[in-house]
Design a protein around this motif. Structure first.
Motif, PDB file in Angstrom:
ATOM      1  N   LEU B 159      -7.122  14.420  -7.182  1.00 53.33           N
ATOM      2  CA  LEU B 159      -6.729  13.839  -5.904  1.00 53.33           C
ATOM      3  C   LEU B 159      -5.209  13.847  -5.801  1.00 53.33           C
ATOM      4  CD1 LEU B 159      -7.777  12.422  -3.356  1.00 53.33           C
ATOM      5  CD2 LEU B 159      -7.676  10.261  -4.605  1.00 53.33           C
ATOM      6  N   LEU B 160      -4.672  14.531  -4.770  1.00 54.47           N
ATOM      7  CA  LEU B 160      -3.235  14.547  -4.536  1.00 54.47           C
ATOM      8  C   LEU B 160      -2.940  13.631  -3.355  1.00 54.47           C
ATOM      9  CD1 LEU B 160      -2.554  18.426  -4.573  1.00 54.47           C
ATOM     10  CD2 LEU B 160      -2.603  16.855  -6.522  1.00 54.47           C
ATOM     11  N   MET B 161      -1.993  12.711  -3.542  1.00 53.75           N
ATOM     12  CA  MET B 161      -1.700  11.775  -2.453  1.00 53.75           C
ATOM     13  C   MET B 161      -0.194  11.698  -2.220  1.00 53.75           C
ATOM     14  SD  MET B 161      -4.236   8.710  -3.677  1.00 53.75           S
ATOM     15  CE  MET B 161      -4.982   8.151  -2.165  1.00 53.75           C
ATOM     16  N   ASP B 162       0.201  11.872  -0.960  1.00 52.69           N
ATOM     17  CA  ASP B 162       1.617  11.853  -0.595  1.00 52.69           C
ATOM     18  C   ASP B 162       1.932  10.567   0.171  1.00 52.69           C
ATOM     19  OD1 ASP B 162       4.209  12.408  -0.012  1.00 52.69           O
ATOM     20  OD2 ASP B 162       3.837  14.364   0.894  1.00 52.69           O
ATOM     21  N   GLU B 163       2.468   9.597  -0.508  1.00 53.23           N
ATOM     22  CA  GLU B 163       2.790   8.305   0.094  1.00 53.23           C
ATOM     23  C   GLU B 163       1.687   7.806   1.027  1.00 53.23           C
ATOM     24  OE1 GLU B 163       6.758   7.890   1.603  1.00 53.23           O
ATOM     25  OE2 GLU B 163       7.436   9.596   0.443  1.00 53.23           O
ATOM     26  N   PRO B 164       0.475   7.702   0.498  1.00 48.26           N
ATOM     27  CA  PRO B 164      -0.665   7.381   1.368  1.00 48.26           C
ATOM     28  C   PRO B 164      -0.581   5.992   1.968  1.00 48.26           C
ATOM     29  CG  PRO B 164      -1.302   7.215  -0.937  1.00 48.26           C
ATOM     30  CD  PRO B 164       0.089   7.795  -0.913  1.00 48.26           C
ATOM     31  N   PHE B 165       0.166   5.096   1.338  1.00 44.02           N
ATOM     32  CA  PHE B 165       0.181   3.706   1.813  1.00 44.02           C
ATOM     33  C   PHE B 165       1.518   3.344   2.460  1.00 44.02           C
ATOM     34  CE2 PHE B 165      -2.456   3.539  -2.226  1.00 44.02           C
ATOM     35  CZ  PHE B 165      -3.631   3.828  -1.552  1.00 44.02           C
ATOM     36  N   PHE B 192      -2.726  12.285  -8.632  1.00 45.28           N
ATOM     37  CA  PHE B 192      -1.310  12.607  -8.582  1.00 45.28           C
ATOM     38  C   PHE B 192      -0.765  11.958  -7.324  1.00 45.28           C
ATOM     39  CE2 PHE B 192       2.208  15.508  -7.440  1.00 45.28           C
ATOM     40  CZ  PHE B 192       2.924  15.492  -8.610  1.00 45.28           C
ATOM     41  N   LEU B 193       0.010  10.873  -7.507  1.00 46.01           N
ATOM     42  CA  LEU B 193       0.417  10.037  -6.370  1.00 46.01           C
ATOM     43  C   LEU B 193       1.931  10.078  -6.176  1.00 46.01           C
ATOM     44  CD1 LEU B 193      -0.399   7.543  -4.365  1.00 46.01           C
ATOM     45  CD2 LEU B 193       0.468   6.149  -6.249  1.00 46.01           C
ATOM     46  N   ILE B 194       2.317  10.412  -4.946  1.00 44.04           N
ATOM     47  CA  ILE B 194       3.739  10.339  -4.604  1.00 44.04           C
ATOM     48  C   ILE B 194       3.975   9.014  -3.907  1.00 44.04           C
ATOM     49  CG2 ILE B 194       5.522  11.298  -3.102  1.00 44.04           C
ATOM     50  CD1 ILE B 194       4.104  14.015  -3.509  1.00 44.04           C
ATOM     51  N   THR B 195       5.044   8.336  -4.261  1.00 43.12           N
ATOM     52  CA  THR B 195       5.294   7.041  -3.620  1.00 43.12           C
ATOM     53  C   THR B 195       6.782   6.742  -3.558  1.00 43.12           C
ATOM     54  OG1 THR B 195       4.903   4.662  -3.775  1.00 43.12           O
ATOM     55  CG2 THR B 195       4.923   5.879  -5.836  1.00 43.12           C
ATOM     56  N   HIS B 196       7.132   5.887  -2.615  1.00 48.72           N
ATOM     57  CA  HIS B 196       8.507   5.403  -2.515  1.00 48.72           C
ATOM     58  C   HIS B 196       8.673   4.100  -3.279  1.00 48.72           C
ATOM     59  CE1 HIS B 196      10.098   7.849   1.003  1.00 48.72           C
ATOM     60  NE2 HIS B 196      11.052   7.828   0.103  1.00 48.72           N
TER      61      HIS B 196
END
Ligand SMILES: Nc1ncnc2c1ncn2[C@@H]1O[C@H](COP(=O)(O)OP(=O)(O)OP(=O)(O)O)[C@@H](O)[C@H]1O
Ligand SMILES: [Mg+2]
Lengths: 273, 258
Positions: B159-165, B192-196
């Motif tokens: 699962l690839l997530m780009d700043e989902p929240f 794999f989670l991208i986040t700020h």
């Protein structure tokens, strides 16, 4: 996102008109017609030049009462609808091919642009020579005139790239056809309907021009007959009928648009006008 | 970690062609994500986080380096991967349910078995009763939850997530963090989670990749050694604070966190 509501408000329907707005509008019309009536009477303008609104109204009532106009209206309406259907279908198919396939674009678009620069009215006499005085030449004239705005809008709409949506489809390994069906076509619909809206109004012009050039039936033909007989008030009455026809057809396109593009209609309330 | 990681990225380079030259978005980026591992990426805006995700998704072509998924070189979009983009990207003419099953339709998989799964996912993210609504009727946070269901509907291993929240309020965000942890622990997916948010990264991850910008490089990969399942009581834990401070210090004076 913000444009969605703006789009909905752009319709010409008296959406959100208050009673007061209607009253102001009606008063404005009454003042205009009254001034016209007074001016024609006071200046003693001959009815052959400019009839007063009262005699236009009398004429309209008698034309409708006699019923003769309905047959001509039917002929013109047939030409408009058939011509619009032919023109719109051709424009949509060709527009989709041009937007989807570079080779079709390169092969055809230059000629289409060049042909668009030709005043379509000028080919009306040719169409009469090729297809005769019957319905066919008028249908073709209508189709040719309605064709261009629909084609151009279809091409522009289908080329409008919503990159995120395309990315989503690419990540799902969508075929070209799937990208077209799931994303490109729905995204293009506002443009296509804008084209259809212009096209339907132009279709009325197309049918009348076709009848002017050579016909033995239809409202355009009737206009020429009245003109010959110097029945100017009756001509004005026909113009009113044509305007009403144009407004109704425009309304039908808007209605269909709201039905097809249900998701962009304002959801609160009934969704109707 | 297993011998064959779920995702292996080696010396990844990316240069975008731009007006007046090239933009070097990524340089020499290397990392692995093990099977069932939860890895986050934090870094300043514009450091190439989304670019990494889009390359893994097969949407953007890499300029150099090698990527392997399950040991096989990545060639275009993969069925093993589900993606949540930075914005929800729902199709406004499809209902919530129809948006969720879009990947099933596009991949021409049978709809009947997917239906149960889709409805279950919609329930899981708290959108029961909204199945037949259209995206325009949903808040930004609700739309993003629909996008998460859409990414999970084909049950991808990765699962690839780009700043989902990013678009969610703090309360919903914490709730979704707990939900994501639960989904991940139950399904043992590779995430794999991208986040700020440094806090979000530390809270959820096994390892946090810290990036620097222009061009995007990996600064450090920080293993987070905290017990699971994690609850928000952890936020006041000294070890949690130490990890967060360590990562924040990496950014120095670059204040980019909202
Ligand atoms: N399609 C593109 N064409 C040209 N340059 C691009 C393109 N996409 C991204 N870039 C550039 O690549 C760099 C990295 O962009 P990217 O979107 O990956 O950053 P990011 O880390 O996701 O930022 P953010 O946290 O703001 O989402 C930026 O400098 C950006 O200008
Ligand atoms: Mg990004």
């Amino acid at each position: 996102m913000a444009t969605r509501d703006d789009d909905a408000d752009e319709s010409l329907e008296p959406q959100g008109w208050t009673r007061r707005d209607v009253a102001i509008s009606a008063a404005g019309l009454a003042v205009f017609l009254g001034a016209w009536e007074l001016a024609v009477r006071a200046l003693d303008v001959p009815a052959v030049v400019l009839p007063p609104p009262s005699s236009v109204l009398t004429s309209l009532v008698s034309i409708i009462r006699s019923g003769a106009v309905f047959w001509h209206l039917g002929v013109t309406l047939t030409e408009i609808l058939a011509g619009f259907a032919v023109g719109a279908s051709a424009a949509f198919v060709l527009g989709a091919l041009i937007a989807q396939f570079r080779i079709v674009d390169r092969l055809l678009y230059p000629y289409i642009v060049a042909f668009q620069a030709v005043p379509k009215v000028a080919i009306a006499p040719l169409l009469v020579i090729w297809f005769g005085f019957g319905l066919e030449s008028k249908i073709l004239m209508t189709a040719v005139i309605a064709f261009f705005p629909i084609l151009v809008n279809t091409v522009v709409g289908l080329r409008t790239v919503e990159q995120d949506r395309i990315d989503l489809m690419v990540a799902l390994k969508a075929s070209r056809w799937q990208v077209f069906r799931y994303v490109r076509l729905p995204t293009a619909l506002p443009f296509i309907f804008a084209g259809l809206d212009v096209g339907i109004v132009l279709s009325v012009i197309g049918a009348i021009v076709g009848e002017f050039v050579g016909a033995n039936a239809g409202l355009g033909y009737l206009l020429l007959v009245y003109n010959n007989d110097l029945r100017i008030a009756a001509m004005f009455a026909l113009l009113i009928i044509l305007a009403a026809l144009g407004i109704i057809l425009h309304g039908v396109v808007q209605f269909v648009q709201r039905r097809v593009m249900f998701w962009s209609a304002p959801r609160a309330g009934s969704g109707g006008p | 970690m297993t011998a064959r990681p779920a995702v292996a990225v080696a010396s990844l380079d990316k240069a975008y062609a731009a007006r007046g030259g090239r933009i070097q978005a990524l340089r020499d980026v290397s990392f692995d994500v093990g099977h069932g591992e939860f890895v986050s990426v934090v870094g300043p805006s514009g450091c190439g986080k989304s670019t990494i995700l889009k390359i893994l998704a097969g949407i953007v072509r890499k300029s150099g380096g090698a990527i392997a998924v399950d040991g096989e070189p990545l060639a275009g979009p993969s069925d093993k991967i589900g993606i949540v983009f930075q914005s929800p990207v729902l199709l406004p003419w499809r209902t919530v349910y129809e948006n969720v099953v879009l990947p099933v339709e596009v991949r021409r998989q049978p709809l009947a078995p997917a239906r149960e799964r889709a409805l279950g996912l919609i329930r899981l993210v708290g959108l029961e009763g909204f199945e037949t609504r259209y995206p325009a009727e949903l808040s930004g946070g609700m739309q993003q939850r629909v996008a998460i269901c859409r990414a999970l509907v084909t049950d991808p291993a990765i699962l690839l997530m780009d700043e989902p929240f990013g678009a969610l309020d703090a309360m919903t965000r914490e709730h979704m963090n707990l939900e994501l942890q639960r989904i991940w622990m139950e399904s043992r997916k590779t995430v794999f989670l991208i986040t700020h948010s440094i806090q979000e990264a530390v809270f959820l991850s096994d390892r946090v990749i810290v990036m620097t910008s222009r061009p995007g490089r990996i600064d450090e990969i920080v293993p987070i050694d905290l017990p699971r399942p994690r609850s928000f009581d952890l936020l006041t834990d000294a070890r949690f604070g130490a990890y967060a401070r360590h990562i924040r210090a990496k950014f120095g004076s670059q204040a980019m966190f909202a």
